[in-house]
Design a protein around this motif. Structure first.
Motif, PDB file in Angstrom:
ATOM      1  N   PRO A  36       0.605  13.354   2.662  1.00  0.00           N
ATOM      2  CA  PRO A  36       0.600  11.822   2.555  1.00  0.00           C
ATOM      3  C   PRO A  36      -0.872  11.312   2.800  1.00  0.00           C
ATOM      4  O   PRO A  36      -1.299  11.059   3.973  1.00  0.00           O
ATOM      5  N   ILE A  37      -1.698  11.156   1.584  1.00  0.00           N
ATOM      6  CA  ILE A  37      -3.125  10.614   2.060  1.00  0.00           C
ATOM      7  C   ILE A  37      -3.255   9.151   1.552  1.00  0.00           C
ATOM      8  O   ILE A  37      -2.598   8.745   0.433  1.00  0.00           O
ATOM      9  N   GLY A  38      -3.987   8.374   2.041  1.00  0.00           N
ATOM     10  CA  GLY A  38      -4.415   6.896   1.548  1.00  0.00           C
ATOM     11  C   GLY A  38      -5.673   6.409   2.165  1.00  0.00           C
ATOM     12  O   GLY A  38      -6.299   7.283   2.809  1.00  0.00           O
ATOM     13  N   LEU A  39      -5.696   5.103   2.041  1.00  0.00           N
ATOM     14  CA  LEU A  39      -6.776   4.510   2.701  1.00  0.00           C
ATOM     15  C   LEU A  39      -6.285   3.665   3.597  1.00  0.00           C
ATOM     16  O   LEU A  39      -5.830   2.395   3.495  1.00  0.00           O
ATOM     17  N   ALA A  40      -6.677   3.699   5.075  1.00  0.00           N
ATOM     18  CA  ALA A  40      -6.225   3.095   6.017  1.00  0.00           C
ATOM     19  C   ALA A  40      -6.989   1.965   6.287  1.00  0.00           C
ATOM     20  O   ALA A  40      -6.418   0.819   6.569  1.00  0.00           O
ATOM     21  N   VAL A  71      -9.732  -0.293   4.342  1.00  0.00           N
ATOM     22  CA  VAL A  71     -10.542  -0.551   3.048  1.00  0.00           C
ATOM     23  C   VAL A  71     -11.302  -1.545   3.044  1.00  0.00           C
ATOM     24  O   VAL A  71     -11.465  -2.520   3.905  1.00  0.00           O
ATOM     25  N   PRO A  94     -10.661   8.954   2.034  1.00  0.00           N
ATOM     26  CA  PRO A  94      -9.172   9.038   2.292  1.00  0.00           C
ATOM     27  C   PRO A  94      -8.937   9.602   3.550  1.00  0.00           C
ATOM     28  O   PRO A  94      -9.662  10.551   4.107  1.00  0.00           O
ATOM     29  N   GLU A  95      -7.527   9.397   4.128  1.00  0.00           N
ATOM     30  CA  GLU A  95      -7.277  10.175   5.293  1.00  0.00           C
ATOM     31  C   GLU A  95      -5.893  10.435   5.286  1.00  0.00           C
ATOM     32  O   GLU A  95      -4.960   9.805   4.481  1.00  0.00           O
ATOM     33  N   ILE A 128      -2.358   9.836   6.401  1.00  0.00           N
ATOM     34  CA  ILE A 128      -1.483   8.547   6.924  1.00  0.00           C
ATOM     35  C   ILE A 128      -0.186   8.642   7.290  1.00  0.00           C
ATOM     36  O   ILE A 128       0.546   7.722   7.723  1.00  0.00           O
TER      37      ILE A 128
END
Length: 65
Positions: free
Chosen positions: A3-7, A9, A49-50, A52
């Protein structure tokens, strides 16, 4: 699955639509979206992206790891 996303922004600016000009409207909270636009905003800084969350493992039926 990972699960990757933008912690974190960064700030956002309106995307340029024609000749480097952002869409102009009388109100800041309303935009006119030109036909063919691919996005409305650009990040102020590069985004990264990191991971999450924990890795999600999905078992496959009939197979053992």
């Amino acid at each position: 699955m990972f699960p990757i996303g933008l912690a974190k922004v960064p700030g956002w600016t309106p995307a340029p639509f024609e000749a480097g000009k952002p869409a102009q409207t009388p109100r800041k909270d309303v935009m006119t979206v030109p036909r063919g636009a691919t996005h409305l905003f650009n990040p102020d800084r590069p985004i990264a992206p990191e991971l999450i969350g924990e890795t999600i493992r999905i078992p496959v039926r009939g197979k053992r790891a």
